[in-house]
Design a protein around this motif. Structure first.
Motif, PDB file in Angstrom:
ATOM      1  N   PRO A 169       0.839  -1.211   0.000  1.00 30.06           N
ATOM      2  CA  PRO A 169       0.000   0.000   0.000  1.00 30.06           C
ATOM      3  C   PRO A 169       0.870   1.255   0.000  1.00 30.06           C
ATOM      4  CG  PRO A 169      -0.642  -1.532   1.756  1.00 30.06           C
ATOM      5  CD  PRO A 169       0.697  -1.978   1.241  1.00 30.06           C
ATOM      6  N   THR A 170       0.571   2.204  -0.878  1.00 25.64           N
ATOM      7  CA  THR A 170       1.295   3.483  -0.908  1.00 25.64           C
ATOM      8  C   THR A 170       0.293   4.611  -1.099  1.00 25.64           C
ATOM      9  OG1 THR A 170       1.638   3.793  -3.294  1.00 25.64           O
ATOM     10  CG2 THR A 170       3.127   2.263  -2.157  1.00 25.64           C
ATOM     11  N   ARG A 171       0.758   5.828  -0.951  1.00 25.42           N
ATOM     12  CA  ARG A 171      -0.121   6.990  -1.137  1.00 25.42           C
ATOM     13  C   ARG A 171      -0.575   7.120  -2.588  1.00 25.42           C
ATOM     14  NH1 ARG A 171       3.820  11.070   1.367  1.00 25.42           N
ATOM     15  NH2 ARG A 171       4.701   9.122   2.165  1.00 25.42           N
ATOM     16  N   GLU A 172       0.070   6.413  -3.526  1.00 32.58           N
ATOM     17  CA  GLU A 172      -0.332   6.420  -4.935  1.00 32.58           C
ATOM     18  C   GLU A 172      -1.173   5.198  -5.299  1.00 32.58           C
ATOM     19  OE1 GLU A 172       0.148   8.890  -6.900  1.00 32.58           O
ATOM     20  OE2 GLU A 172       1.565  10.054  -5.691  1.00 32.58           O
ATOM     21  N   GLY A 173      -1.522   4.385  -4.306  1.00 31.54           N
ATOM     22  CA  GLY A 173      -2.244   3.147  -4.553  1.00 31.54           C
ATOM     23  C   GLY A 173      -1.330   1.952  -4.390  1.00 31.54           C
ATOM     24  N   ASP A 174      -1.898   0.753  -4.494  1.00 31.43           N
ATOM     25  CA  ASP A 174      -1.106  -0.468  -4.307  1.00 31.43           C
ATOM     26  C   ASP A 174      -0.004  -0.579  -5.356  1.00 31.43           C
ATOM     27  OD1 ASP A 174      -2.634  -1.132  -2.170  1.00 31.43           O
ATOM     28  OD2 ASP A 174      -3.580  -2.889  -3.078  1.00 31.43           O
ATOM     29  N   THR A 175       1.170  -1.028  -4.892  1.00 27.77           N
ATOM     30  CA  THR A 175       2.322  -1.232  -5.778  1.00 27.77           C
ATOM     31  C   THR A 175       2.699  -2.707  -5.739  1.00 27.77           C
ATOM     32  OG1 THR A 175       3.150   1.025  -5.472  1.00 27.77           O
ATOM     33  CG2 THR A 175       4.737  -0.649  -6.184  1.00 27.77           C
ATOM     34  N   PHE A 176       2.767  -3.312  -6.927  1.00 22.94           N
ATOM     35  CA  PHE A 176       3.102  -4.732  -7.063  1.00 22.94           C
ATOM     36  C   PHE A 176       4.617  -4.894  -7.074  1.00 22.94           C
ATOM     37  CE2 PHE A 176       4.198  -8.372  -9.774  1.00 22.94           C
ATOM     38  CZ  PHE A 176       3.475  -9.391  -9.167  1.00 22.94           C
ATOM     39  N   VAL A 177       5.108  -5.856  -6.280  1.00 23.17           N
ATOM     40  CA  VAL A 177       6.548  -6.118  -6.208  1.00 23.17           C
ATOM     41  C   VAL A 177       6.779  -7.619  -6.275  1.00 23.17           C
ATOM     42  CG1 VAL A 177       8.678  -5.766  -4.900  1.00 23.17           C
ATOM     43  CG2 VAL A 177       6.811  -4.095  -4.707  1.00 23.17           C
ATOM     44  N   LEU A 178       7.709  -8.023  -7.124  1.00 22.62           N
ATOM     45  CA  LEU A 178       8.088  -9.424  -7.271  1.00 22.62           C
ATOM     46  C   LEU A 178       9.394  -9.638  -6.499  1.00 22.62           C
ATOM     47  CD1 LEU A 178       6.933 -11.866  -8.851  1.00 22.62           C
ATOM     48  CD2 LEU A 178       8.526 -11.302 -10.688  1.00 22.62           C
ATOM     49  N   VAL A 179       9.337 -10.478  -5.463  1.00 20.35           N
ATOM     50  CA  VAL A 179      10.459 -10.625  -4.535  1.00 20.35           C
ATOM     51  C   VAL A 179      11.117 -11.995  -4.722  1.00 20.35           C
ATOM     52  CG1 VAL A 179      11.194 -10.497  -2.121  1.00 20.35           C
ATOM     53  CG2 VAL A 179       9.194  -9.179  -2.891  1.00 20.35           C
ATOM     54  N   SER A 180      12.420 -12.003  -4.929  1.00 20.86           N
ATOM     55  CA  SER A 180      13.178 -13.241  -5.123  1.00 20.86           C
ATOM     56  C   SER A 180      14.484 -13.182  -4.345  1.00 20.86           C
ATOM     57  CB  SER A 180      13.486 -13.459  -6.618  1.00 20.86           C
ATOM     58  OG  SER A 180      12.319 -13.463  -7.404  1.00 20.86           O
ATOM     59  N   GLY A 181      15.121 -14.326  -4.215  1.00 17.34           N
ATOM     60  CA  GLY A 181      16.432 -14.380  -3.582  1.00 17.34           C
ATOM     61  C   GLY A 181      16.377 -14.677  -2.095  1.00 17.34           C
ATOM     62  N   PRO A 182      17.518 -14.982  -1.486  1.00 20.20           N
ATOM     63  CA  PRO A 182      17.571 -15.340  -0.069  1.00 20.20           C
ATOM     64  C   PRO A 182      17.077 -14.197   0.821  1.00 20.20           C
ATOM     65  CG  PRO A 182      19.642 -15.856  -1.193  1.00 20.20           C
ATOM     66  CD  PRO A 182      18.842 -15.032  -2.133  1.00 20.20           C
ATOM     67  N   PRO A 183      16.235 -14.481   1.803  1.00 16.53           N
ATOM     68  CA  PRO A 183      15.715 -13.430   2.685  1.00 16.53           C
ATOM     69  C   PRO A 183      16.788 -12.662   3.440  1.00 16.53           C
ATOM     70  CG  PRO A 183      14.408 -15.427   2.896  1.00 16.53           C
ATOM     71  CD  PRO A 183      15.607 -15.783   2.059  1.00 16.53           C
ATOM     72  N   ASP A 184      17.925 -13.306   3.684  1.00 15.76           N
ATOM     73  CA  ASP A 184      18.969 -12.639   4.457  1.00 15.76           C
ATOM     74  C   ASP A 184      20.032 -11.979   3.577  1.00 15.76           C
ATOM     75  OD1 ASP A 184      19.951 -15.021   3.484  1.00 15.76           O
ATOM     76  OD2 ASP A 184      21.012 -15.578   5.323  1.00 15.76           O
ATOM     77  N   ALA A 185      19.828 -11.975   2.262  1.00 15.62           N
ATOM     78  CA  ALA A 185      20.792 -11.356   1.349  1.00 15.62           C
ATOM     79  C   ALA A 185      20.576  -9.839   1.305  1.00 15.62           C
ATOM     80  CB  ALA A 185      20.645 -11.959  -0.051  1.00 15.62           C
ATOM     81  N   PRO A 186      21.590  -9.084   0.863  1.00 14.73           N
ATOM     82  CA  PRO A 186      21.434  -7.624   0.763  1.00 14.73           C
ATOM     83  C   PRO A 186      20.288  -7.255  -0.180  1.00 14.73           C
ATOM     84  CG  PRO A 186      23.734  -8.273   0.493  1.00 14.73           C
ATOM     85  CD  PRO A 186      22.932  -9.533   0.453  1.00 14.73           C
ATOM     86  N   PRO A 187      19.526  -6.201   0.133  1.00 18.73           N
ATOM     87  CA  PRO A 187      18.377  -5.832  -0.695  1.00 18.73           C
ATOM     88  C   PRO A 187      18.769  -5.092  -1.970  1.00 18.73           C
ATOM     89  CG  PRO A 187      18.562  -4.322   1.145  1.00 18.73           C
ATOM     90  CD  PRO A 187      19.618  -5.370   1.348  1.00 18.73           C
ATOM     91  N   LEU A 188      18.116  -5.451  -3.067  1.00 23.56           N
ATOM     92  CA  LEU A 188      18.358  -4.824  -4.368  1.00 23.56           C
ATOM     93  C   LEU A 188      17.008  -4.499  -4.998  1.00 23.56           C
ATOM     94  CD1 LEU A 188      20.313  -4.039  -6.688  1.00 23.56           C
ATOM     95  CD2 LEU A 188      20.080  -6.409  -7.529  1.00 23.56           C
ATOM     96  N   VAL A 189      16.731  -3.215  -5.197  1.00 26.36           N
ATOM     97  CA  VAL A 189      15.490  -2.767  -5.813  1.00 26.36           C
ATOM     98  C   VAL A 189      15.704  -2.589  -7.312  1.00 26.36           C
ATOM     99  CG1 VAL A 189      13.849  -0.855  -5.968  1.00 26.36           C
ATOM    100  CG2 VAL A 189      14.584  -1.691  -3.729  1.00 26.36           C
ATOM    101  N   LEU A 190      14.790  -3.135  -8.123  1.00 24.41           N
ATOM    102  CA  LEU A 190      14.858  -3.052  -9.578  1.00 24.41           C
ATOM    103  C   LEU A 190      13.722  -2.169 -10.081  1.00 24.41           C
ATOM    104  CD1 LEU A 190      15.367  -6.880 -10.293  1.00 24.41           C
ATOM    105  CD2 LEU A 190      17.125  -5.161  -9.794  1.00 24.41           C
ATOM    106  N   LEU A 191      14.056  -1.158 -10.875  1.00 23.90           N
ATOM    107  CA  LEU A 191      13.061  -0.235 -11.424  1.00 23.90           C
ATOM    108  C   LEU A 191      13.151  -0.248 -12.951  1.00 23.90           C
ATOM    109  CD1 LEU A 191      13.581   2.811  -9.013  1.00 23.90           C
ATOM    110  CD2 LEU A 191      11.730   1.123  -8.949  1.00 23.90           C
TER     111      LEU A 191
END
Length: 280
Positions: free
Chosen positions: A36-58
């Protein structure tokens, strides 16, 4: 601001169905999340180990998270990847388009990053997504650790006249649509055919953003002290890629800059180069 981003509901359904087919065949295990965001729901596809460093793809304008399909297996082996469907684009996020000449895009990304439970992230971003990433890094320097940018907007001048000429030929049926997409992306080889067909389907129904992206000032670029990699094609029809490379070298002498010969706006096949930069 919520807008009608498709020419018809039937066309919207066709684009979403094609996207769902790609998601169903995603090459690595993935969690589909709606933030949920102020612009409406944002869909995110999450992959990879939960404890790995985070990488956002745009992704870029007129695209969605499927843009990263050929890269995700490699990147998700080292990072917890968050492939975000940008709002107002042909993905599964809300049809909202926050004004680019305002703080609204960064506030939307605040909501996404916070909603995912993240504090500081690296980013890989293309075209319009590249503009969003730079804007966010400039406004939120404490939240972005590293930027890998592919044909980013906002650095070199936008080639508005070339884009309008390419869009005009879309009215000439399938031939015009194919020529338009080829002109804008630079995709011409036989191996590009699947990407080309997908883009043709999308732009047969999707209404792209038409407002020009603001150029970042030299002062804004110089404020970026984080590691930055910029990759552009020397035949980019949408942005002045040579101007982009020149400004990055002048304002960010520590940045890594790659100019790809014979390459247009669609910069593909950079999986290993980006990974090496992210892990350096």
């Amino acid at each position: 601001m919520s807008v009608a981003i498709y020419r018809s509901e039937e066309g919207a359904a066709e684009v979403r169905q094609r996207y769902q087919e790609v998601l169903n065949d995603w090459p690595v295990p993935a969690e589909q999340v709606r933030v949920p965001t102020r612009e409406g729901d944002t869909f995110v596809l999450v992959s990879g180990p939960p404890d790995a460093p985070p990488l956002v793809l745009l992704h870029g304008a007129g695209a969605n998270a499927s843009m990263w399909r050929e890269d995700i297996t490699t990147w998700a082996g080292h990072f917890r990847t968050y492939a975000v469907d940008i709002v107002g684009e042909p993905g599964l996020s809300a049809p909202s388009r926050p004004a680019v000449n305002s703080p609204a895009p960064a506030r939307w990304l605040d909501d996404v990053v916070d909603g995912l439970g993240l504090t500081r992230v690296s980013m890989v971003a293309a075209s319009f997504g590249g503009w969003l990433a730079v804007d966010y890094a400039v406004r939120r320097p404490d939240r972005v650790t590293r930027l890998a940018l592919l044909c980013p907007g906002g650095l070199g001048k936008q080639r508005t006249i070339r884009v309008l000429r390419a869009l005009l030929v879309r009215s000439f049926g399938r031939w015009g649509a194919r020529r338009s997409v080829r002109a804008l992306t630079g995709l011409n080889s036989p191996q590009d055919a699947p990407v080309l067909e997908s883009l043709m389907l999308t732009f047969a129904h999707f209404k792209p953003r038409m407002e020009p992206l603001p150029l970042f000032s030299d002062a804004a670029l110089r404020s970026l002290t984080i590691p930055v990699q910029v990759t552009v094609g020397d035949r980019d029809a949408m942005f002045d890629s040579r101007g982009t490379a020149r400004r990055i070298r002048q304002c960010l002498p520590h940045a890594e800059v790659h100019m790809l010969p014979g390459t247009g706006h669609a910069v593909l096949g950079r999986t290993d180069s980006v990974l090496a930069f992210l892990r350096s």
